[in-house]
Design an enzyme around this catalytic site. Sequence first.
Site, short mmCIF file in Angstrom:
data_model
loop_
_atom_site.label_atom_id
_atom_site.label_comp_id
_atom_site.label_asym_id
_atom_site.label_seq_id
_atom_site.Cartn_x
_atom_site.Cartn_y
_atom_site.Cartn_z
N ARG A 260 0.89 -1.07 0.05
CA ARG A 260 0.06 -0.08 -0.01
C ARG A 260 0.90 1.25 -0.13
O ARG A 260 0.56 2.15 -0.76
CB ARG A 260 -1.03 0.03 1.33
CG ARG A 260 -1.90 1.15 1.22
CD ARG A 260 -3.10 0.98 2.07
NE ARG A 260 -2.55 1.02 3.54
CZ ARG A 260 -3.26 1.07 4.56
NH1 ARG A 260 -4.64 0.74 4.56
NH2 ARG A 260 -2.93 1.22 5.81
N LYS B 108 -2.39 6.96 1.21
CA LYS B 108 -2.46 7.25 2.79
C LYS B 108 -1.28 8.48 2.81
O LYS B 108 -0.06 8.14 2.89
CB LYS B 108 -2.04 6.01 3.31
CG LYS B 108 -2.00 6.26 4.83
CD LYS B 108 -2.22 4.85 5.45
CE LYS B 108 -1.99 4.76 7.13
NZ LYS B 108 -3.15 5.74 7.72
N GLU C 29 -16.05 6.67 5.78
CA GLU C 29 -15.23 5.89 6.73
C GLU C 29 -15.32 6.95 8.21
O GLU C 29 -15.61 7.93 7.87
CB GLU C 29 -13.77 5.50 6.17
CG GLU C 29 -13.08 6.56 5.84
CD GLU C 29 -11.71 6.34 5.31
OE1 GLU C 29 -11.29 5.19 5.52
OE2 GLU C 29 -11.23 7.15 4.53
#
Length: 284
Positions: free
Chosen positions: A52, A150, A183
């Site tokens: 990721r 991220k 989220e």
Amino acid sequence: MSTRVWINGQLFDKYEAKVSVYDHGFLYGDGVFEGIRIYAGKVFKHKEHIDRLYESAKAIALTIPLTPEQVMQAVEETVAANKKVDGYIRLIVSRGAGSLGLDPRKCEPNVIVIVDDISIYPKELYENGLEIITSSYMRNHPNVVSPRVKSMNYLNNILAKMEAIRANCLEAIMLNHKGEVAECTADNLFIVRHGVLKTPPTDAGILEGITRNLVIDLAKEANIPFTEATLTRHDVYIADEVFLTGTAAEVIAVTKIDGRTIGSGKQGPITKQLRELFTASIRG
Ligand code: PMP
């Protein structure tokens, strides 16, 4: 022994671990990161986090100056140097120091590994459940910085978190640009209704959480009916169970949202079962 921090191949005492104030990570939030757990001496889901990290870096056109294997080795080395058996790793790749101004072409990326502890919610909330609100701050539009990256720019989520804290809560739901549930500020959200487990799909504007993916796998193995589904605030209010997942949060029940009691007001049976399966999996 004091905490040792890895920066570009060298270990430093945490008070000596420094990067330049010209680092564009500091100046502009230009960089990417991962939060990873160490359970029983093992870096949990290490490969998934590294993958990721590289995907996030690719999306912002940041070339990590190491191979994925070298980054994994740096993480292992820092865990060993800190003799950590249970803990939390913050892996950061910032754009690095350059000139003032946004142009990153003169920057040399910094790779940093911090190994420490984390506990974001008091222990008793893992039994009693969290109270959360819906934030007035929307999750990033996918055409701004995609929530799937991220990135080191968490300001939007921080503002939502501060809004939650002002309301005496510790988390907040962030809606996407369509007004659907995306989220929370640092966790993915699941609901259970009539025995079916549901979570928003990745294109709802969420980070594709590694804990989220694990919980989905655990649910499938346990034959709990599961589907990715668009969720509105209404779905969340009338759910039988709501819970959050994240590396730092692990799996935690939500028992009140915007003043509405969720289900029985206690951790529900499917949340409990998945928490137990999660605990077995991190120890196994
Ligand atoms: N969403 C956001 C915005 C997060 O910051 C995190 C924490 N990394 C998560 C979800 C959960 O992801 P993971 O399970 O990979 O920690």
